[in-house]
Design a protein around this motif. Structure first.
Motif, short mmCIF file in Angstrom:
data_model
loop_
_atom_site.label_atom_id
_atom_site.label_comp_id
_atom_site.label_asym_id
_atom_site.label_seq_id
_atom_site.Cartn_x
_atom_site.Cartn_y
_atom_site.Cartn_z
N UNK A 154 33.28 50.26 51.28
CA UNK A 154 32.50 50.06 49.98
C UNK A 154 33.19 49.11 49.51
N UNK A 155 32.55 48.17 48.96
CA UNK A 155 33.24 47.00 48.01
C UNK A 155 33.54 47.78 46.51
N UNK A 156 34.88 47.65 46.13
CA UNK A 156 35.44 48.29 45.01
C UNK A 156 34.70 47.47 43.49
N UNK A 157 34.56 48.24 42.66
CA UNK A 157 34.17 47.65 41.38
C UNK A 157 35.32 47.60 40.44
N UNK A 158 35.37 46.58 39.73
CA UNK A 158 36.41 46.35 38.69
C UNK A 158 35.84 45.96 37.25
N UNK A 159 36.50 46.52 36.46
CA UNK A 159 35.93 46.04 35.06
C UNK A 159 36.55 44.92 34.07
N UNK A 160 37.75 44.63 34.65
CA UNK A 160 38.56 43.45 33.94
C UNK A 160 38.54 42.42 35.01
N UNK A 161 37.69 41.52 34.72
CA UNK A 161 37.57 40.36 35.70
C UNK A 161 38.77 39.17 35.75
N UNK A 162 39.32 39.23 34.42
CA UNK A 162 40.40 38.13 34.62
C UNK A 162 41.68 38.67 35.32
N UNK A 163 42.02 40.01 35.08
CA UNK A 163 43.10 40.66 35.74
C UNK A 163 42.76 40.60 37.45
N UNK A 164 41.75 40.98 37.84
CA UNK A 164 41.17 40.90 39.29
C UNK A 164 41.40 39.44 39.71
N UNK A 165 41.01 38.55 38.89
CA UNK A 165 41.08 37.20 39.39
C UNK A 165 42.49 36.62 39.69
N UNK A 166 43.36 37.14 38.54
CA UNK A 166 44.92 36.63 38.93
C UNK A 166 45.41 37.53 39.98
N UNK A 167 45.09 38.91 40.30
CA UNK A 167 45.57 39.40 41.37
C UNK A 167 45.05 38.91 42.84
N UNK A 168 43.90 38.44 42.82
CA UNK A 168 43.42 37.77 44.05
C UNK A 168 43.90 36.45 44.31
N UNK A 169 44.39 35.74 43.00
CA UNK A 169 44.85 34.54 43.43
C UNK A 169 46.44 34.54 43.82
N UNK A 170 47.13 35.76 43.55
CA UNK A 170 48.39 36.14 44.00
C UNK A 170 48.31 36.33 45.45
N UNK A 171 47.14 37.08 46.17
CA UNK A 171 47.04 37.58 47.24
C UNK A 171 46.48 36.44 48.22
N UNK A 172 46.12 35.21 47.48
CA UNK A 172 45.69 34.15 48.52
C UNK A 172 44.27 34.48 48.87
N UNK A 173 43.37 35.33 48.00
CA UNK A 173 42.06 35.47 48.49
C UNK A 173 40.94 34.44 47.93
N UNK A 174 40.02 34.48 48.19
CA UNK A 174 39.09 33.47 47.83
C UNK A 174 38.69 33.45 46.32
N UNK A 175 38.41 34.56 45.70
CA UNK A 175 37.96 34.54 44.25
C UNK A 175 37.63 35.80 43.91
N UNK A 176 36.63 35.94 42.91
CA UNK A 176 35.84 37.14 42.63
C UNK A 176 34.56 36.70 42.44
N UNK A 177 33.59 37.87 42.60
CA UNK A 177 32.13 37.75 42.04
C UNK A 177 31.89 38.81 40.85
N UNK A 178 31.13 38.00 39.64
CA UNK A 178 30.87 38.84 38.62
C UNK A 178 29.46 39.03 38.50
N UNK A 179 28.92 40.28 38.39
CA UNK A 179 27.56 40.73 38.28
C UNK A 179 27.14 41.42 37.24
N UNK A 180 25.89 41.17 36.46
CA UNK A 180 25.47 41.90 35.48
C UNK A 180 25.19 43.33 35.98
N UNK A 181 25.65 44.30 35.30
CA UNK A 181 25.26 45.78 35.66
C UNK A 181 23.95 46.23 35.74
N UNK A 182 23.06 45.42 35.20
CA UNK A 182 21.73 45.97 35.11
C UNK A 182 20.87 44.94 35.69
N UNK A 183 21.53 44.23 36.77
CA UNK A 183 20.68 42.97 37.30
C UNK A 183 19.76 43.61 38.47
#
Length: 324
Positions: A154-183
């Motif tokens: 199951x894809x994990x949910x994060x509340x801090x987008x900037x922190x996740x973005x920096x972590x993914x950059x360090x891990x050489x991942x592709x990036x992040x997706x941000x979604x409106x919680x009520x969309x």
């Protein structure tokens, strides 16, 4: 079956920071939709191509839900030797066309299925439900399946987008997706609810050919050496970033570099379009750094830019991706 066109995130240069957004890792793989309807399981790509028989690992979803209709949306990924999702490896697995070769690809390119949404359960179509509600149901339904196998996640949910973005950059991942919680789940890109923020990527490539226009080098034909095959795999062509010194060098050494034999594998090069300009193959010895936004679904560079020639050997152009 009524096909539901997958909802796609829109490119965004900055991370969404509003509290109405949740954030997920952007997995570098193949979009995969699982339809279990009337007791029959089918697996589809983003474009609706049927791939059911080529991913037998996902039969565990049928085993779990059987007669309960369910439609899941997620990403089929293949990890590299370092445990990082490899889009190239995912493409290799996705390229299987014959059942007789399937066992080899299952053993050498095993998949994981990262589920991030649910579109239907039993008789209820869920696309008009808010994401938060769909997500709660998804977690409830998949918890047992996730706990008892190492294929479905199951894809994990994060509340801090900037922190996740920096972590993914360090891990050489592709990036992040941000979604409106009520969309709601809206088909295609006609929405303002899902956004993807990605890194600029860099890859060492082999120059295997040159397209000439009016006697000058116009584009470089690029490839990587991803296996023991003598041929290299075509991954695109690039012209942006060619400097005057590069053009002079290619023109000066043209006759010494040219070879009659195509250095690319036949299957990878068949889609090359030269637009009727002169094409010459060259010895696959020269490497260059290429920056690009992402790889397309057929494994080609999107928005490539030539950063410069290198003295690195062709053997090191193995498809490894670096993020900037």
């Amino acid at each position: 079956m009524n096909w539901i066109t997958p909802m796609e995130p829109i490119n965004c240069n900055t991370v969404k920071e509003d509290s109405e957004y949740i954030h997920e890792i952007k997995w570098d793989g193949i979009r995969g939709l699982v339809y279990l309807l009337n007791g029959q399981l089918n697996i589809y790509t983003k474009k609706g191509n049927t791939r059911t028989v080529f991913y037998p690992e996902l039969d565990v979803i049928y085993d779990e839900f059987k007669s309960n209709d369910i439609i899941l949306d997620g990403e089929i990924i293949v990890l590299d030797k370092n445990g990082i999702p490899s889009f190239y490896n995912s493409l290799v697995r996705e390229s299987v066309k014959s059942i007789k070769n399937l066992k080899y690809y299952q053993d050498n390119y095993p998949i994981n299925y990262i589920v991030f949404d649910i579109l239907k359960y039993r008789d209820e179509l869920l696309t008009n439900y808010p994401l938060q509600q769909r997500r709660q149901l998804l977690e409830q339904l998949l918890s047992s399946l996730v706990n008892k196998n190492n294929i479905i996640y199951l894809s994990e949910i994060y509340t801090d987008g900037k922190e996740l973005f920096e972590k993914m950059k360090q891990k050489n991942m592709e990036g992040i997706v941000s979604k409106k919680i009520n969309s709601m789940y809206l088909q295609g890109k006609q929405h303002d609810a899902w956004f993807k923020t990605k890194f600029t990527k860099r890859m060492l490539c082999i120059i295997g050919g040159v397209i000439w226009k009016y006697g000058e080098a116009n584009s470089l034909i690029l490839g990587i050496k991803a296996n023991e095959d003598k041929k290299i795999n075509y991954i695109g062509k690039a012209s942006l970033g060619l400097k005057g010194s590069d053009l002079k060098l290619l023109k000066e050494y043209r006759d010494k570099l040219i070879q009659e034999e195509c250095p690319f594998s036949e299957s990878s090069i068949k889609c090359l379009n030269t637009k009727e300009n002169e094409l010459t193959w060259i010895s696959p010895l020269i490497t260059c750094w290429i920056s690009y936004l992402e790889l397309s679904n057929d494994g080609h560079l999107r928005h490539p830019k030539i950063l410069g020639f290198t003295s690195l050997p062709a053997e090191e152009a193995n498809g490894k991706v670096l993020t900037d």
